[in-house]
Design a protein around this motif. Sequence first.
Motif, mmCIF file in Angstrom:
data_model
loop_
_atom_site.group_PDB
_atom_site.id
_atom_site.type_symbol
_atom_site.label_atom_id
_atom_site.label_comp_id
_atom_site.label_asym_id
_atom_site.label_seq_id
_atom_site.Cartn_x
_atom_site.Cartn_y
_atom_site.Cartn_z
ATOM 1 N N GLN A 32 0.825 -1.215 0.000
ATOM 2 C CA GLN A 32 0.000 0.000 0.000
ATOM 3 C C GLN A 32 0.860 1.266 0.000
ATOM 4 O OE1 GLN A 32 -2.297 -0.291 3.572
ATOM 5 N NE2 GLN A 32 -4.095 -1.192 2.593
ATOM 6 N N PRO A 88 4.428 2.274 -0.981
ATOM 7 C CA PRO A 88 5.783 2.124 -1.534
ATOM 8 C C PRO A 88 6.721 3.256 -1.134
ATOM 9 C CG PRO A 88 4.215 2.771 -3.244
ATOM 10 C CD PRO A 88 3.414 2.396 -2.034
ATOM 11 N N TYR A 89 6.154 4.443 -0.927
ATOM 12 C CA TYR A 89 7.020 5.578 -0.601
ATOM 13 C C TYR A 89 7.664 5.422 0.769
ATOM 14 C CZ TYR A 89 5.473 8.223 -4.699
ATOM 15 O OH TYR A 89 5.237 8.655 -5.989
ATOM 16 N N LEU A 99 11.562 5.890 1.631
ATOM 17 C CA LEU A 99 12.006 6.791 2.709
ATOM 18 C C LEU A 99 13.049 6.091 3.574
ATOM 19 C CD1 LEU A 99 11.517 9.528 4.210
ATOM 20 C CD2 LEU A 99 9.764 8.356 5.542
ATOM 21 N N VAL A 119 -2.947 17.223 7.363
ATOM 22 C CA VAL A 119 -3.422 15.952 6.828
ATOM 23 C C VAL A 119 -2.678 14.872 7.599
ATOM 24 C CG1 VAL A 119 -3.504 14.479 4.794
ATOM 25 C CG2 VAL A 119 -3.944 16.934 4.587
ATOM 26 N N HIS A 137 1.836 12.647 10.611
ATOM 27 C CA HIS A 137 1.213 13.143 9.383
ATOM 28 C C HIS A 137 0.803 11.982 8.482
ATOM 29 C CE1 HIS A 137 4.673 12.225 6.893
ATOM 30 N NE2 HIS A 137 5.472 12.948 7.652
ATOM 31 N N HIS A 183 1.232 11.941 5.062
ATOM 32 C CA HIS A 183 1.782 12.193 3.719
ATOM 33 C C HIS A 183 2.051 10.919 2.927
ATOM 34 C CE1 HIS A 183 3.418 16.200 5.556
ATOM 35 N NE2 HIS A 183 2.107 16.150 5.498
ATOM 36 N N PHE A 184 2.173 9.801 3.640
ATOM 37 C CA PHE A 184 2.381 8.535 2.935
ATOM 38 C C PHE A 184 1.096 7.707 2.905
ATOM 39 C CE2 PHE A 184 6.505 9.965 4.412
ATOM 40 C CZ PHE A 184 7.199 9.959 3.212
ATOM 41 N N MET A 225 -1.837 8.983 1.354
ATOM 42 C CA MET A 225 -2.774 9.704 0.493
ATOM 43 C C MET A 225 -3.668 8.760 -0.302
ATOM 44 S SD MET A 225 -2.275 12.630 1.574
ATOM 45 C CE MET A 225 -3.742 13.127 0.704
ATOM 46 N N ALA A 226 -3.176 7.555 -0.599
ATOM 47 C CA ALA A 226 -4.007 6.596 -1.329
ATOM 48 C C ALA A 226 -5.239 6.230 -0.492
ATOM 49 C CB ALA A 226 -3.203 5.352 -1.681
ATOM 50 N N TYR A 240 -6.715 8.299 1.718
ATOM 51 C CA TYR A 240 -7.614 9.456 1.604
ATOM 52 C C TYR A 240 -8.348 9.422 0.263
ATOM 53 C CZ TYR A 240 -6.095 11.969 5.812
ATOM 54 O OH TYR A 240 -5.878 12.346 7.101
#
Lengths: 455, 455
Positions: free
Chosen positions: B165, B167-168, B172, B380, B415, B417-418, B420-421, B423
């Motif tokens: 889900q 990958p980022y 990181l 977010v 946060h 930020h990783f 977003m999928a 959301y």
Amino acid sequence: MVKQIVLSQHDMPESWYNIVADLPSAMPPQLHPETLEPMTREDMLPLLPAGIVDQEFATERWIEIPDRVRELYQIWRPSPLYRATSLEKALGTPAKIFFKYEGVSPAGSHKPNTAIPQAYYAAQEGVKRLTSETGAGQWGSALAFACAQFGLEATVYMVRASYNQKPYRKMLMATWGATVHSSPTELTEAGRKILAEDPNSNGSIGIAISEAVQDAMSREDTKFALGSISNNVLLHQTVIGLEAKKQLEIAGEYPDVVIGCVGGGSGYAGLAYPFLYDQLSGKRTGTKFYAVEPEACPSLSRGQYAYDYPDTASLGPVLPMYTLGHTFMPAPIHAGGLRHHGSSPTMGVLAQHGLITPRTYSQNQIFDAAVQFARTEGFVIAPESAHSIRGVVDEALAAKEAGEARTILMHVSGHGHFDMAAYDAYLAGRLEDFEPTESEISTALESLPDTKSLV
Amino acid sequence: MVKQIVLSQHDMPESWYNIVADLPSAMPPQLHPETLEPMTREDMLPLLPAGIVDQEFATERWIEIPDRVRELYQIWRPSPLYRATSLEKALGTPAKIFFKYEGVSPAGSHKPNTAIPQAYYAAQEGVKRLTSETGAGQWGSALAFACAQFGLEATVYMVRASYNQKPYRKMLMATWGATVHSSPTELTEAGRKILAEDPNSNGSIGIAISEAVQDAMSREDTKFALGSISNNVLLHQTVIGLEAKKQLEIAGEYPDVVIGCVGGGSGYAGLAYPFLYDQLSGKRTGTKFYAVEPEACPSLSRGQYAYDYPDTASLGPVLPMYTLGHTFMPAPIHAGGLRHHGSSPTMGVLAQHGLITPRTYSQNQIFDAAVQFARTEGFVIAPESAHSIRGVVDEALAAKEAGEARTILMHVSGHGHFDMAAYDAYLAGRLEDFEPTESEISTALESLPDTKSLV
């Protein structure tokens, strides 16, 4: 040892600093895009909120920050100033490196510093909707966040290269309620014209600006918001440098060198202009100012100081600036926020006087520095900011070579949480470097409008 | 109006708070995974750094934070405390909502609060490499960041559901120099066993722990690091609540309610325990403590208070805790950090005494609150933290109903930020809700080890 210098919310600046009051020579006027005559306040009012137009023409040195804007600035301001002790140690440099970190804002960059006041003035005047362009998505995110704060609709035209590279950025904007289009679109005349010529266009900030402007002009309830270049935007960003000055004062330091990345130039101006004020007013001398650009889009380094349009379709006011020509199409580098053919007018005047010196780096050079920064100082930063780091690393190594304990101040404009694919490509050795040829630049410069010369 | 309450780096806590000293009844001992006899210090030394083992058994109330750890904490601490004025206004509640925001750390969550001391003690003892598990990637990122600070190698077993889900997150960790595996792997016996039974296993935190433990035990230069549950981890996290207390003092407030999300429970413990100290020591009375869990993994709400293994392969110490059974396989919800079958031992004791009350919500319920939070307060946030927000929204609406100006304090762990999928899926109406059946839980509870009963 102190790493972070914390500033209380009570020490947040009460006014923005307007460098127009102190420029070493008068700034040439902006020109109307059709008549090429000096722009008037009335020319701008259909496009921008009146409060913003006033600031665009303002000549006073200090402009008060509205209370409501200062209140919302508290969501992420004052931003931290850090001493990069671990990076210094890794480089073995006698230099002291300080960085001002804007990645703590909800949108993840310095951009909300201007998005909030732009949305504030729009809301005050009854505007219902703002349109804008975005490159890497930093500015679009900031505007989406700011519009949500004031109950405004936001429509963002995102450069296609970034739209495809950074899907999470558009989801972020949608989370704040914004509508995001991949530019060029079929929705505007400017977009349709580009697509007719090249259906596979990667887009550019110039094209996206044209689309957002046409959209805004087509609706009564809508105004346009610009994320960089304009005087008012650079003005709003000076909260960065004003805070940094107070923080360095606490640390008992003053910079010998101020370094930052430059696309339009608002982030770097935000940090640098309050320190340039000291130089221009004679309070200090000898501080050096380095503006770091991507090799792929070197407006200050290889552009011409001339009047040019800020956008591809020639809709925006004609600006005096260092430009590669408004038809210049930068390669799709990851630092999407630095893919603009021109830099801001005030920065043009300062560069002309030798007060700001440009430097350029390739993608691989800047990611090399960004990874070293992540493994020393911890923060994984945006590709745009990685240009600053690379400039600082070289400056710190030069200080080591010279045996000088220089104090270096740098602008880190944002985090890289939406840029991990770029880091991945760098670590896997898959990152390409780009450099425009002389003829690509000279061809684009043929698109300059027929105005009087600036030099 | 004050939105952010800034604390100076000089006001950072000098000691961690150890709630073991103040529990209303003695904490049952941890048991050896094979003998089921009480664990000794010597039993743990092959797996964990000695400094960490000492803290795991510590009974003193205050434990000094090493200078080097406090120095590195400055990279993101003190973290901001905010008054959620815009959310209050949107809810029309008389409640005052404060949130402590841990998303400012380089890894984006509260996890570095313990990763830094764990890496510090390991490095001090000559350890060269740390292994660990990660769910959503928050903990793995924190460990990768911390290991880079101390020049240690990091190997992270990431639960496959999250690995795919997000990958980022793995990019990181790689940017900080860590090695990341999708768990279950073929690299360990525990992983191979799971894959033999189910080659398509989504993985679980329990499996990933087993793999990281086996890896650590197989090499002399390697130790294991755990991101939650253990006493030492919860201890390190108390910097959150200790800072929040000082910040609320500045604001002239004290919480009536303290709310946070609970997986293992370290983030919530970090915020809540310093306030629970006031209750346990009789300095204050009447504060309520709500622990919010996902409906998909309701250990405090629907689990049994019993001895159980922390991992699927039964390698870790047997812990007294609320558990769904160590073979319980939670649905692949986006809040990967809350997908553990049990919560921490100290939280178990507190819940037994009614000092902490659990609540559960579905995925759609928590994202609904997270989007409202983004559009009001700007940030977010992670799906884990969205559980806190949902709990707070309901509490604030209850205060409105009751006409009471309750002061609510909440933990926002990181946060989004990783995420977003997730959301994106929520906004598109594609988000599934999951709730285990009674029989799924009772089947998993059959895997409990054969020890004496805790109740």
